[in-house]
Write an enzyme that holds these catalytic residues in place. Sequence first.
Site, PDB file in Angstrom:
ATOM      1  CG  HIS A  81      17.307   2.160  -4.436  1.00  0.00           C
ATOM      2  ND1 HIS A  81      17.401   3.176  -3.508  1.00  0.00           N
ATOM      3  CD2 HIS A  81      17.680   1.036  -3.787  1.00  0.00           C
ATOM      4  CE1 HIS A  81      17.794   2.680  -2.352  1.00  0.00           C
ATOM      5  NE2 HIS A  81      17.967   1.387  -2.497  1.00  0.00           N
ATOM      6  CG  ASP A 100      26.877   0.849   6.484  1.00  0.00           C
ATOM      7  OD1 ASP A 100      27.244   2.016   6.646  1.00  0.00           O
ATOM      8  OD2 ASP A 100      27.143   0.182   5.467  1.00  0.00           O
TER       9      ASP A 100
END
Length: 754
Positions: free
Chosen positions: A694, A599
Amino acid sequence: MTILTHTLGFPRVGLRRELKKAQESYWAGNTTREALLAVGRELRARHWEQQKQAGIDLLPVGDFAWYDHVLTTSLLLGNVPARHQNNDGSVDIDTLFRIGRGRAPTGEPAAAAEMTKWFNTNYHYIVPEFSKGQQFRLTWTQLLEEVDEALALGHKIKPVLLGPVTYLWLGKVKGEPFDRLTLLKDILPVYQHVLAELAKRGIEWVQIDEPALVLELPQAWLDAFKPAYDALAGQVKLLLTTYFEGVTPNLDTIIALPVQGLHVDLIHGKDDVAELHQRLPVDWLLSAGLINGRNVWRADLTEKYAQINAIVGKRALWVASSCSLLHSPIDLSVETRLDTEVKSWFAFALQKCGELALLRDALNSGETAALEEWSAPIQARRHSRRVHNAAVEKRLAAITAQDSQRENPYEVRAEAQRARFKLPAWPTTTIGSFPQTTEIRGLRLDFKKGNLDANHYRTGIAEHIKQAIIEQERLGLDVLVHGEAERNDMVEYFGEHLDGFVFTQNGWVQSYGSRCVKPPVVIGDISRPAPITVEWAKYAQSLTDKPVKGMLTGPVTILCWSFPREDVTRETIAKQIALALRDEVADLEAAGIGIIQIDEPALREGLPLRRSDWDAYLEWGVEAFRINAAVAKDETQIHTHMCYCEFNDIMDSIAALDADVITIETSRSDMELLESFEAFDYPNEIGPGVYDIHSPNVPSVEWIEALLKKAAQRIPAQRLWVNPDCGLKTRGWPETRAALANMVKAAHNLRQAK
């Protein structure tokens, strides 16, 4: 001329993350709005008093935010997207939460507004949305109410406002294209109204933040500052405030403005104090940002004294933090587990306030003994054995170009990977983490506190990994993950297993909304004493015939999301991490893990603020990733993940990473980011995020299909993956199952439609 101290802002969340807990309790329906507001009042009062007791002369007011300060400014200006508005046109705290999260205890759920990084920090803001012909009015009086609170408590204060030009710069146009700078004339009356209200309250100085002035702005934007500040002049004294870089390139624009003072970041900028003093109008106050607001290191106050002392008595002068202390933990004194040597090297927000007071007193009196005493541990650190590792430095010096090259190009690797994995079209996967339930967090906490022995802890983690695999197989995902139950944070976890890092108990800083992170601190050379992720990845793979991704956090992200050393370059730190994680890739591969994700969500946020400085950063950032990954064989598929990114200006570097698959956050931007990959003719595989993790809202199958079809108009379908925007650790299982089921169904529908 007596020198004063001030800060540009202070951490909001509370020493024990009281704000986070109050927000999440309110969102869950467990407490009332009044209870939430009361927590905010209590925290503000406490933080003002703490700063005052630490020696701050002018306290910041308006730095508190319920989500982020840019979103607060949007509400101040009445800039509320139509989908988030109350039926009666009013604005309240739930309006704010609907914009930021997509839902609130009242009102109808709607797609959350886009979120992105605040300049080159790990703090986020909600991107303002602008439409042609938009109207603005003062609808949210939080700043004025907080000013009244502080005045009632008897404090000497300095209200804080995000400036109008920077506010417009940070936003995006929605709907019909137009130049958002044309809205400046429409928002200025609201700013005038607010400044008039502050003047009525007897406010002398207002800190007006224009950090856009450190950027390489288009000329039209630079030209906008003069008429804007002509309109705002005259009601109160304005401290034009910049940070994160120097102002010298834009100083001609700045000195023409009708303001009464300028704050400069003397940590991250290269401005020369003598030149600033010479060029600024003689009657302007200079606020010197001498104490680093973005790190945890004790300042060498003797050095700071020497830097500024030459202009003492020659103009009005304040000493300040370089930027808001929002980016620093609150209080070092509560850290009981750091050993004495390491603790003596640090200063958190309250200690930084104390540093400002020491510096002020020395500059006012000319007595420097206290500064020398404070700075002594810094000299000791430079020679500490805990800082230097000869083996690491030797390995770093021996890196060659071959260390950053995969064995064969992507086309060859892709054939080997297709033969190995035999994945269907539109392969589905997730980004890495699954919900961090109360049970999982409790398990880790009990183990950390010594209430649970290692065997019981490992049994518990293994069971959560097993359940994550079962859930994914039941959902029908193609490439699985182990769920990261053992990880508290994607950076902290790796830092705990690498030499050269230390950790705090309460070193929390706000990332966005209620999300807080506790960054590790790089105190010395970095190495890997033992494998980190191999055991759990190998166990997860043993539970399924489907491929399970190994999950690593990349070197640039670990760097960007840690508090770095200041005695070596960022490049040095990144490459030390890359070498340590290179060994992890080799060990994962040897353990039979065929897909490894590295990542790098922070690659773009680490960019210098000035484009002219980008090339050097991107060169070593890309090289660090490649050093990390290049040890992998052709048949091992390397993934990377990035979020909050705009890629069009760094596509060469994204391609140069040479990851086999890149997954990116695109749902909030309606797949706009793929335009960059299409225009560049990006050659490798891409997983555009199809829903926003989110927000707790569950996307429909139709919504996901529509996004994927839009993606396929830009990227050949055979190179597309299907995945959420980001990891799922902050979500609950019910919405996670529902969203992933819809995602898998959408992928199946597209396969059948071929």
